[in-house]
Design an enzyme around this catalytic site. Structure first.
Site, PDB file in Angstrom:
ATOM      1  N   ARG A  40       0.845  -1.195   0.000  1.00 55.83           N
ATOM      2  CA  ARG A  40       0.000   0.000   0.000  1.00 55.83           C
ATOM      3  C   ARG A  40       0.887   1.253   0.000  1.00 55.83           C
ATOM      4  O   ARG A  40       2.092   1.169   0.222  1.00 55.83           O
ATOM      5  CB  ARG A  40      -0.912   0.019   1.254  1.00 55.83           C
ATOM      6  N   LYS A 100       1.747   1.761   7.278  1.00 61.07           N
ATOM      7  CA  LYS A 100       2.095   0.942   8.436  1.00 61.07           C
ATOM      8  C   LYS A 100       2.946   1.712   9.426  1.00 61.07           C
ATOM      9  O   LYS A 100       3.498   2.771   9.120  1.00 61.07           O
ATOM     10  CB  LYS A 100       2.848  -0.322   7.987  1.00 61.07           C
ATOM     11  N   TYR A 119      -0.920   4.084  10.667  1.00 57.11           N
ATOM     12  CA  TYR A 119      -1.231   3.102  11.709  1.00 57.11           C
ATOM     13  C   TYR A 119      -0.013   2.963  12.614  1.00 57.11           C
ATOM     14  O   TYR A 119       1.123   2.917  12.138  1.00 57.11           O
ATOM     15  CB  TYR A 119      -1.551   1.733  11.087  1.00 57.11           C
ATOM     16  N   HIS A 121      -0.390   1.091  16.243  1.00 53.59           N
ATOM     17  CA  HIS A 121      -0.567  -0.127  17.065  1.00 53.59           C
ATOM     18  C   HIS A 121       0.527  -0.215  18.130  1.00 53.59           C
ATOM     19  O   HIS A 121       1.348  -1.144  18.139  1.00 53.59           O
ATOM     20  CB  HIS A 121      -0.567  -1.374  16.178  1.00 53.59           C
ATOM     21  N   GLU A 143      -5.670   4.178  13.781  1.00 55.39           N
ATOM     22  CA  GLU A 143      -6.599   3.221  14.396  1.00 55.39           C
ATOM     23  C   GLU A 143      -7.333   3.755  15.620  1.00 55.39           C
ATOM     24  O   GLU A 143      -8.278   3.116  16.077  1.00 55.39           O
ATOM     25  CB  GLU A 143      -5.885   1.905  14.750  1.00 55.39           C
ATOM     26  N   ASP A 295      -2.303  -7.327  15.373  1.00 52.38           N
ATOM     27  CA  ASP A 295      -1.658  -5.999  15.411  1.00 52.38           C
ATOM     28  C   ASP A 295      -1.802  -5.341  16.773  1.00 52.38           C
ATOM     29  O   ASP A 295      -1.055  -4.428  17.116  1.00 52.38           O
ATOM     30  CB  ASP A 295      -2.190  -5.089  14.289  1.00 52.38           C
TER      31      ASP A 295
HETATM   32  N1  LIG Z   1      -4.114  -8.127  10.898  1.00 51.55           N
HETATM   33  C1  LIG Z   1      -4.493  -7.140  10.103  1.00 51.55           C
HETATM   34  O1  LIG Z   1      -3.982  -6.952   9.007  1.00 51.55           O
HETATM   35  C2  LIG Z   1      -5.607  -6.235  10.539  1.00 51.55           C
HETATM   36  C3  LIG Z   1      -6.281  -5.419   9.624  1.00 51.55           C
HETATM   37  C4  LIG Z   1      -7.336  -4.625  10.068  1.00 51.55           C
HETATM   38  C5  LIG Z   1      -7.720  -4.651  11.404  1.00 51.55           C
HETATM   39  N2  LIG Z   1      -7.017  -5.439  12.267  1.00 51.55           N
HETATM   40  C6  LIG Z   1      -7.340  -5.543  13.690  1.00 51.55           C
HETATM   41  O2  LIG Z   1      -8.507  -6.301  13.900  1.00 51.55           O
HETATM   42  C7  LIG Z   1      -8.959  -6.010  15.226  1.00 51.55           C
HETATM   43  C8  LIG Z   1     -10.467  -5.783  15.215  1.00 51.55           C
HETATM   44  O3  LIG Z   1     -10.756  -4.596  14.505  1.00 51.55           O
HETATM   45  P1  LIG Z   1     -12.252  -4.080  14.329  1.00 51.55           P
HETATM   46  O4  LIG Z   1     -12.212  -2.938  13.405  1.00 51.55           O
HETATM   47  O5  LIG Z   1     -13.138  -5.223  14.050  1.00 51.55           O
HETATM   48  O6  LIG Z   1     -12.549  -3.527  15.784  1.00 51.55           O
HETATM   49  P2  LIG Z   1     -14.012  -3.238  16.387  1.00 51.55           P
HETATM   50  O7  LIG Z   1     -13.822  -2.242  17.476  1.00 51.55           O
HETATM   51  O8  LIG Z   1     -14.973  -2.950  15.300  1.00 51.55           O
HETATM   52  O9  LIG Z   1     -14.388  -4.650  16.998  1.00 51.55           O
HETATM   53  C9  LIG Z   1     -13.732  -5.217  18.091  1.00 51.55           C
HETATM   54  C10 LIG Z   1     -14.756  -6.015  18.829  1.00 51.55           C
HETATM   55  O10 LIG Z   1     -14.110  -6.768  19.866  1.00 51.55           O
HETATM   56  C11 LIG Z   1     -15.042  -6.862  20.904  1.00 51.55           C
HETATM   57  N3  LIG Z   1     -14.413  -7.313  22.137  1.00 51.55           N
HETATM   58  C12 LIG Z   1     -13.594  -6.627  22.974  1.00 51.55           C
HETATM   59  N4  LIG Z   1     -13.244  -7.410  24.004  1.00 51.55           N
HETATM   60  C13 LIG Z   1     -13.854  -8.610  23.816  1.00 51.55           C
HETATM   61  C14 LIG Z   1     -13.889  -9.812  24.538  1.00 51.55           C
HETATM   62  N5  LIG Z   1     -13.225  -9.940  25.679  1.00 51.55           N
HETATM   63  N6  LIG Z   1     -14.623 -10.837  24.023  1.00 51.55           N
HETATM   64  C15 LIG Z   1     -15.293 -10.721  22.862  1.00 51.55           C
HETATM   65  N7  LIG Z   1     -15.313  -9.587  22.132  1.00 51.55           N
HETATM   66  C16 LIG Z   1     -14.596  -8.545  22.610  1.00 51.55           C
HETATM   67  C17 LIG Z   1     -15.650  -5.470  20.996  1.00 51.55           C
HETATM   68  O11 LIG Z   1     -16.861  -5.474  21.684  1.00 51.55           O
HETATM   69  C18 LIG Z   1     -15.833  -5.143  19.510  1.00 51.55           C
HETATM   70  O12 LIG Z   1     -17.102  -5.533  19.039  1.00 51.55           O
HETATM   71  C19 LIG Z   1      -8.148  -4.791  15.676  1.00 51.55           C
HETATM   72  O13 LIG Z   1      -7.070  -5.221  16.476  1.00 51.55           O
HETATM   73  C20 LIG Z   1      -7.615  -4.230  14.381  1.00 51.55           C
HETATM   74  O14 LIG Z   1      -6.474  -3.448  14.552  1.00 51.55           O
HETATM   75  C21 LIG Z   1      -5.974  -6.214  11.856  1.00 51.55           C
END
Ligand SMILES: NC(=O)c1ccc[n+]([C@@H]2O[C@H](COP(=O)([O-])OP(=O)(O)OC[C@H]3O[C@@H](n4cnc5c(N)ncnc54)[C@H](O)[C@@H]3O)[C@@H](O)[C@H]2O)c1
Length: 397
Positions: A40, A100, A119, A121, A143, A295
């Protein structure tokens, strides 16, 4: 009509109201991403064109747009200048726009008076926190920027992509030659489909559930609160079994799972550990865990970050996919989706100046993690044992 201005400023005289507004003319730098298989780029040529039209200057590192099919010529045509090295970009730019988190070599180039918008993290990354604090720069994390309704507008587009990809990835690694247990997500006539368990019902979780259901999987979603489950249940009907979980529910669901998608997150903090090492021994051998929350430290105890170059490893016979920049693999989709969300914030930072924009735009201020040597994100300070300074206080002086 532009009036005479000191260097670095444009004075726009509105002919109708005969008043003058001082707008900053900022130099924005876009380095080429250097994380492994990150394709990206911080700004598309279209975004550059809009910024240049507002009087800003944009410096793009040579071949930064290669991954999205944008040539240096495309950026030049949009009005950018092309720098041959990252040093040139970091030395000149007042605002660095990336995708990133900055790696060590990039962090060493940051300096006081400079702002970084990308981002970050930080909660699971003590080295990055140390270097950002030492740099004296101001670092705003995509984020944790919020919308007026409390959503995360700059995380959401990449979460949508990663949630959708999570099922593609799970389908691939469930295949026997990839190390999985040899199950087709959709099943076949008279043969049961895969069971996909999604932990967390946010943007990643909802998108993963939608794609899994569309591919014919049996989808189970576990959440802490009922509201998002109700919405998704109404949308997906009987293809989804969704419930607010109690202790013991995760263990039970894991035993029958072919794939598990980890998507729980606490904004800006460490992800909750929902699956322990001990639980893995009860799972089917060759099942696949996709820890999208990696992340933020990951929500499986046995997760550690991987890259697109070597995305999976096995623990107790369970495949772990823990790539921290999943959307980097689909850069054309991701960069355009990301820029649609980030550009208004870049414009605000450039137009009014970084500190003024942060002081007056509450959603943007929620993104402020490091401000001129001070850590301004409470969850990061708590996770890593640093002193916390409230953002407003850090911006006051
Ligand atoms: N690996 C990657 O390339 C990549 C890409 C994009 C996003 N992400 C990551 O994915 C993760 C989720 O992002 P999102 O946009 O869906 O966030 P979001 O805030 O929309 O959703 C997170 C959810 O987790 C829930 N949650 C929190 N604690 C909990 C628990 N103990 N049990 C069950 N549910 C719980 C919250 O209620 C919420 O609904 C983040 O860490 C984000 O940075 C990673």
């Amino acid at each position: 009509m532009m009036a005479d201005s000191p260097p670095g400023q444009l004075t726009w005289v509105n002919p109708r109201r005969a008043e003058a507004l001082t707008l900053l003319n900022m130099l924005i730098g876009v380095p080429k991403e250097i994380k492994v298989h990150e394709y990206r780029v911080g700004l598309t040529p279209e975004s550059v064109r809009e910024l240049v039209a507002r009087g800003h200057r944009v410096m793009v590192e040579k071949s930064a747009g290669e991954g999205i099919g944008a040539s240096d010529g495309d950026y030049r045509t949009a009005g950018a200048s092309i720098a041959s090295t990252p040093d040139e970009v970091f030395a000149a730019a007042e605002l660095i726009v990336k995708v990133k988190e900055p790696l060590a070599a990039e962090r060493a180039r940051l300096r006081p008076g400079q702002a970084l918008f990308t981002y970050l993290h930080l909660a699971p990354d003590p080295d990055q926190v140390r270097d950002l604090l030492a740099s004296g720069a101001t670092a705003i994390a995509y984020e944790t920027v919020t919308s007026p309704t409390g959503r995360l507008p700059l995380l959401a587009p990449m979460s949508e992509v990663a949630g959708r990809m999570a099922i593609q990835v799970a389908a691939h690694y469930l295949e026997r030659p990839s190390g999985g247990r040899g199950v087709l997500i959709s099943g076949a006539a008279g043969i049961a489909p895969a069971r996909v368990v999604v932990l967390g019902a946010g943007v990643v979780g909802s998108n993963a559930a939608r794609i899994a259901a569309a591919m014919g999987a049996e989808v189970v979603m576990l959440s802490r609160s009922p509201a998002p489950l109700q919405r998704l249940q109404a949308e997906l009907g009987p293809r989804l079994r969704a419930f607010v979980y109690s202790p013991g529910d995760i263990d039970r669901e894991l035993r029958e799972a072919d794939a598990v998608i980890g998507s729980a997150m606490v904004t800006g903090g460490l992800a909750p550990k929902l699956v322990t090492r001990a639980m893995l021994s009860t799972m089917k051998k060759g099942a696949v865990l996709v820890d999208v929350s990696i992340d933020q430290g990951g929500c499986f105890e046995t997760s550690r970050p991987t890259t697109h170059a070597d995305p999976v490893y096995s623990v107790e016979g369970i495949l772990h996919y823990c790539v921290a920049n999943m959307p980097g693999a689909v850069p054309r989709t991701s960069t355009y989706a990301l820029n649609r969300a980030t550009l208004p914030f870049v414009q605000d930072l450039a137009q009014r100046g970084v500190l003024e924009a942060l002081r007056t735009n509450a959603g943007l201020r929620d993104g402020l993690n490091v401000c001129r040597g001070k850590l301004t994100r409470r969850e990061v300070a708590e996770a890593l044992g640093y002193a916390y300074t409230e953002a407003g206080e850090a911006l006051a002086t």
